[in-house]
Design a protein around this motif. Structure first.
Motif, PDB file in Angstrom:
ATOM      1  N   ALA A   2      51.314 -13.028   2.131  1.00  0.00           N
ATOM      2  CA  ALA A   2      50.072 -13.616   1.516  1.00  0.00           C
ATOM      3  C   ALA A   2      49.129 -13.061   3.223  1.00  0.00           C
ATOM      4  CB  ALA A   2      49.725 -14.654   0.831  1.00  0.00           C
ATOM      5  N   SER A   3      49.868 -13.956   3.548  1.00  0.00           N
ATOM      6  CA  SER A   3      49.358 -13.230   5.335  1.00  0.00           C
ATOM      7  C   SER A   3      49.367 -12.117   5.522  1.00  0.00           C
ATOM      8  CB  SER A   3      50.135 -14.229   6.361  1.00  0.00           C
ATOM      9  OG  SER A   3      50.088 -14.349   7.769  1.00  0.00           O
ATOM     10  N   ALA A   4      50.672 -11.109   5.511  1.00  0.00           N
ATOM     11  CA  ALA A   4      50.269  -9.319   6.316  1.00  0.00           C
ATOM     12  C   ALA A   4      49.229  -9.414   4.903  1.00  0.00           C
ATOM     13  CB  ALA A   4      51.181  -9.029   4.590  1.00  0.00           C
ATOM     14  N   ALA A   5      48.584  -9.606   3.633  1.00  0.00           N
ATOM     15  CA  ALA A   5      47.416  -9.314   2.980  1.00  0.00           C
ATOM     16  C   ALA A   5      46.245  -9.823   3.456  1.00  0.00           C
ATOM     17  CB  ALA A   5      47.677  -9.619   1.276  1.00  0.00           C
ATOM     18  N   THR A   6      45.965 -10.495   3.919  1.00  0.00           N
ATOM     19  CA  THR A   6      44.696 -11.313   4.830  1.00  0.00           C
ATOM     20  C   THR A   6      44.573  -9.913   6.025  1.00  0.00           C
ATOM     21  OG1 THR A   6      45.394 -13.249   4.041  1.00  0.00           O
ATOM     22  CG2 THR A   6      43.683 -13.151   6.451  1.00  0.00           C
ATOM     23  N   ALA A   7      45.446  -9.765   6.079  1.00  0.00           N
ATOM     24  CA  ALA A   7      45.551  -8.756   8.318  1.00  0.00           C
ATOM     25  C   ALA A   7      45.487  -7.705   7.983  1.00  0.00           C
ATOM     26  CB  ALA A   7      46.813  -8.800   8.271  1.00  0.00           C
ATOM     27  N   ALA A   8      45.627  -7.217   6.776  1.00  0.00           N
ATOM     28  CA  ALA A   8      45.268  -5.840   6.206  1.00  0.00           C
ATOM     29  C   ALA A   8      43.881  -5.498   5.747  1.00  0.00           C
ATOM     30  CB  ALA A   8      46.284  -5.605   4.931  1.00  0.00           C
ATOM     31  N   ALA A   9      43.372  -6.315   5.137  1.00  0.00           N
ATOM     32  CA  ALA A   9      42.137  -7.241   4.610  1.00  0.00           C
ATOM     33  C   ALA A   9      40.858  -6.914   5.853  1.00  0.00           C
ATOM     34  CB  ALA A   9      41.674  -8.016   3.627  1.00  0.00           C
ATOM     35  N   GLY A  10      41.287  -7.615   6.829  1.00  0.00           N
ATOM     36  CA  GLY A  10      40.712  -8.091   7.916  1.00  0.00           C
ATOM     37  C   GLY A  10      41.007  -6.206   8.416  1.00  0.00           C
ATOM     38  N   MET A  11      41.675  -5.883   8.483  1.00  0.00           N
ATOM     39  CA  MET A  11      41.646  -4.309   8.977  1.00  0.00           C
ATOM     40  C   MET A  11      40.566  -4.098   8.486  1.00  0.00           C
ATOM     41  SD  MET A  11      42.337  -2.379  11.976  1.00  0.00           S
ATOM     42  CE  MET A  11      43.644  -3.247  12.665  1.00  0.00           C
ATOM     43  N   ALA A  12      41.297  -3.400   7.317  1.00  0.00           N
ATOM     44  CA  ALA A  12      39.911  -2.346   6.272  1.00  0.00           C
ATOM     45  C   ALA A  12      38.550  -2.899   7.046  1.00  0.00           C
ATOM     46  CB  ALA A  12      39.815  -2.952   5.146  1.00  0.00           C
ATOM     47  N   LEU A  13      38.203  -4.159   6.798  1.00  0.00           N
ATOM     48  CA  LEU A  13      36.796  -4.448   7.470  1.00  0.00           C
ATOM     49  C   LEU A  13      36.483  -4.189   9.041  1.00  0.00           C
ATOM     50  CD1 LEU A  13      36.650  -8.317   5.601  1.00  0.00           C
ATOM     51  CD2 LEU A  13      35.202  -5.954   4.779  1.00  0.00           C
ATOM     52  N   LEU A  14      37.527  -4.145   9.678  1.00  0.00           N
ATOM     53  CA  LEU A  14      37.392  -3.541  10.900  1.00  0.00           C
ATOM     54  C   LEU A  14      37.058  -2.292  11.300  1.00  0.00           C
ATOM     55  CD1 LEU A  14      36.783  -4.900  14.146  1.00  0.00           C
ATOM     56  CD2 LEU A  14      39.414  -4.915  14.098  1.00  0.00           C
ATOM     57  N   ALA A  15      37.714  -1.346  10.516  1.00  0.00           N
ATOM     58  CA  ALA A  15      38.356  -0.574  11.248  1.00  0.00           C
ATOM     59  C   ALA A  15      37.241   0.812   9.634  1.00  0.00           C
ATOM     60  CB  ALA A  15      39.443   0.183  11.181  1.00  0.00           C
ATOM     61  N   GLY A  16      37.516  -0.022   8.601  1.00  0.00           N
ATOM     62  CA  GLY A  16      36.253   1.056   7.577  1.00  0.00           C
ATOM     63  C   GLY A  16      35.163   1.087   7.628  1.00  0.00           C
ATOM     64  N   PRO A  17      34.890   2.015   6.719  1.00  0.00           N
ATOM     65  CA  PRO A  17      33.204   1.967   6.982  1.00  0.00           C
ATOM     66  C   PRO A  17      32.401   1.530   5.864  1.00  0.00           C
ATOM     67  CG  PRO A  17      33.721   3.731   5.393  1.00  0.00           C
ATOM     68  CD  PRO A  17      35.199   2.724   6.925  1.00  0.00           C
ATOM     69  N   ARG A  18      31.550   0.392   6.427  1.00  0.00           N
ATOM     70  CA  ARG A  18      30.709  -0.423   4.974  1.00  0.00           C
ATOM     71  C   ARG A  18      30.355  -0.319   4.023  1.00  0.00           C
ATOM     72  NH1 ARG A  18      25.914  -1.425   3.484  1.00  0.00           N
ATOM     73  NH2 ARG A  18      25.150   0.007   4.528  1.00  0.00           N
ATOM     74  N   THR A  19      30.317   0.826   3.759  1.00  0.00           N
ATOM     75  CA  THR A  19      30.249   0.918   2.223  1.00  0.00           C
ATOM     76  C   THR A  19      31.310   1.038   1.615  1.00  0.00           C
ATOM     77  OG1 THR A  19      30.484   4.205   3.341  1.00  0.00           O
ATOM     78  CG2 THR A  19      28.082   2.879   3.172  1.00  0.00           C
ATOM     79  N   GLU A  20      32.233   1.008   2.152  1.00  0.00           N
ATOM     80  CA  GLU A  20      33.877   1.478   1.407  1.00  0.00           C
ATOM     81  C   GLU A  20      34.433  -0.358   1.431  1.00  0.00           C
ATOM     82  OE1 GLU A  20      34.772   6.213   2.124  1.00  0.00           O
ATOM     83  OE2 GLU A  20      35.774   4.493   2.442  1.00  0.00           O
ATOM     84  N   ALA A  55      43.258   3.096  -1.354  1.00  0.00           N
ATOM     85  CA  ALA A  55      42.145   3.222  -1.207  1.00  0.00           C
ATOM     86  C   ALA A  55      42.135   4.968  -1.383  1.00  0.00           C
ATOM     87  CB  ALA A  55      41.675   2.819   0.065  1.00  0.00           C
ATOM     88  N   GLN A  56      43.463   5.681  -1.101  1.00  0.00           N
ATOM     89  CA  GLN A  56      43.218   7.281  -1.288  1.00  0.00           C
ATOM     90  C   GLN A  56      42.454   7.141  -2.670  1.00  0.00           C
ATOM     91  OE1 GLN A  56      46.283   9.296   0.753  1.00  0.00           O
ATOM     92  NE2 GLN A  56      46.046  10.629  -0.571  1.00  0.00           N
ATOM     93  N   PHE A  57      43.016   7.118  -3.515  1.00  0.00           N
ATOM     94  CA  PHE A  57      43.671   7.442  -4.941  1.00  0.00           C
ATOM     95  C   PHE A  57      42.305   6.373  -5.500  1.00  0.00           C
ATOM     96  CE2 PHE A  57      47.772   7.976  -3.729  1.00  0.00           C
ATOM     97  CZ  PHE A  57      47.981   9.302  -4.394  1.00  0.00           C
ATOM     98  N   THR A  58      41.560   5.350  -5.105  1.00  0.00           N
ATOM     99  CA  THR A  58      39.948   5.393  -5.374  1.00  0.00           C
ATOM    100  C   THR A  58      38.574   5.134  -5.235  1.00  0.00           C
ATOM    101  OG1 THR A  58      40.584   3.094  -4.796  1.00  0.00           O
ATOM    102  CG2 THR A  58      41.451   2.577  -6.700  1.00  0.00           C
ATOM    103  N   GLY A  59      39.119   6.677  -4.604  1.00  0.00           N
ATOM    104  CA  GLY A  59      37.956   7.533  -3.851  1.00  0.00           C
ATOM    105  C   GLY A  59      36.709   6.721  -2.636  1.00  0.00           C
TER     106      GLY A  59
END
Length: 349
Positions: A213-231, A90-94
């Motif tokens: 794969a399960s860890a990636a699912t959790a990371a995606a969930g955390m990004a949706l939960l904690a990150g802004p909608r625009t990103e 995320a940091q290196f893709t803006g």
């Protein structure tokens, strides 16, 4: 010397000699065939003995682990590792806000994972004792050193994101944590597969893939939960890919585990995996259809994905304990391997 006689209960009065069967009927068919050839074609006319353990007790020592400690350690460690990799991407893709959120969540997750592990060990110094030596053939030793390297990198990355000080150090730490992250997510699967617990050992090749794969699912969930909608577009795509990979890896694990795969489909593990699948599909559908337009929908989808990943880890943990309790999951695979070896030997004669 007493003479063996055949009764309706089987052989009575038989004394073991040179042709005695191996173990408690581990492979009666192969043994009687070999014995028959040595006796000039004579074969025993009794059925193969049924297996029963000593007083019905488990063959293996059941791991004395608390679910909240070890399953929690597995879940939070996976979330931290995959989260750091997602943070670096995320940091290196803006996507700076998502990167910051994932750095902080990864630091929190690895802290909780370490606390759970230390709580299970009983004393903090026991973890430090693992760092006295480096043994490449031991998943526990390798995992200890992975955590020892990952923890400080994740801490520096999070500190840099919060304070803004020493940006070059923060960037280097972000890259280091992101590079080590996949091994943090995978090594616990290797660790479980290296034990004698049937449900884990029989699926040792698939467990690391399932955990990643399960860890990636959790990371995606955390990004949706904690990150802004625009990103959250990358997180939404990751959720779909990770969920698909997790379902495929889980099916492969159950198949490869053979008879021990039953433990993943019944009782508490079966209920947990059913819940995990439903939550993962629900979270992925919400992320794909609604999370890009609606912030509450993104948060709910993320929470569902996090819960799905946690349920998967707890299911794997409880399936292992269930397989260790039942002797058949230890003995039957051994019988089948011995029988296959004997048949292979006869085919090569």
């Amino acid at each position: 010397m007493s003479e063996a006689r055949v009764t309706r209960h089987g052989l009575e009065g038989e004394r073991p000699g040179r042709d005695a069967l191996f173990g408690n009927g581990l492979d009666g068919h192969a043994g009687s065939t070999a014995a028959g050839r040595r006796r000039g074609g004579e074969r025993r006319m009794v059925p193969q003995a049924e297996f029963s353990s000593y007083y019905g007790r488990p063959v293996l020592k059941i791991p004395a682990w608390e679910a909240k400690d070890i399953a929690g350690y597995l879940f939070f460690g996976g979330l931290a590792g995959a989260g750091s990799t997602l943070a670096a991407a995320a940091q290196f893709t803006g996507h700076p806000a998502t990167a910051r959120a994932m750095k902080l969540s990864s630091l929190g997750a690895i802290s909780l994972s370490t606390v759970a592990l230390v709580h299970d060990l009983g004393r903090p110094e026991r973890f430090l004792n693992m760092l006295r030596v480096a043994k490449p053939t031991s998943p526990m030793s390798v995992g200890s050193w992975i955590l020892a390297g990952y923890g400080p990198a994740a801490g520096l990355a999070a500190a840099g994101a919060v304070t803004g000080l020493l940006p070059r150090v923060g960037t280097a730490a972000t890259l280091a944590a992101g590079a080590i992250g996949p091994t943090v997510a995978a090594y616990t699967g290797v660790l479980l597969g290296n034990t004698a617990v049937p449900a884990w050992h029989e699926g040792h090749r698939e467990l690391p893939y399932l955990f990643v794969a399960s860890a990636a699912t959790a990371a995606a969930g955390m990004a949706l939960l904690a990150g802004p909608r625009t990103e959250n577009r990358p997180a939404r795509r990751l959720a779909a890919l990770a969920t698909g990979a997790e379902l495929i890896a889980l099916r492969s694990l159950v198949t490869s585990a053979g008879i021990a795969g039953e433990t993943y489909q019944q009782g508490r593990p079966g209920r947990l995996l059913t819940t995990a699948k439903r939550l993962a599909l629900l979270g992925t559908a919400g992320a794909t259809l609604f999370a890009g337009r609606n912030r509450p929908a993104a948060a709910l989808s993320g929470a569902a994905l996090l819960a799905a990943s946690a349920a998967t880890r707890f299911a794997v943990f409880h399936a292992g304990l269930a397989s260790a309790r039942d002797p058949k999951y230890t003995v039957l695979p051994q019988r089948l391997r011995l029988r296959a070896k004997a048949e292979n030997g006869r085919s090569n004669e």
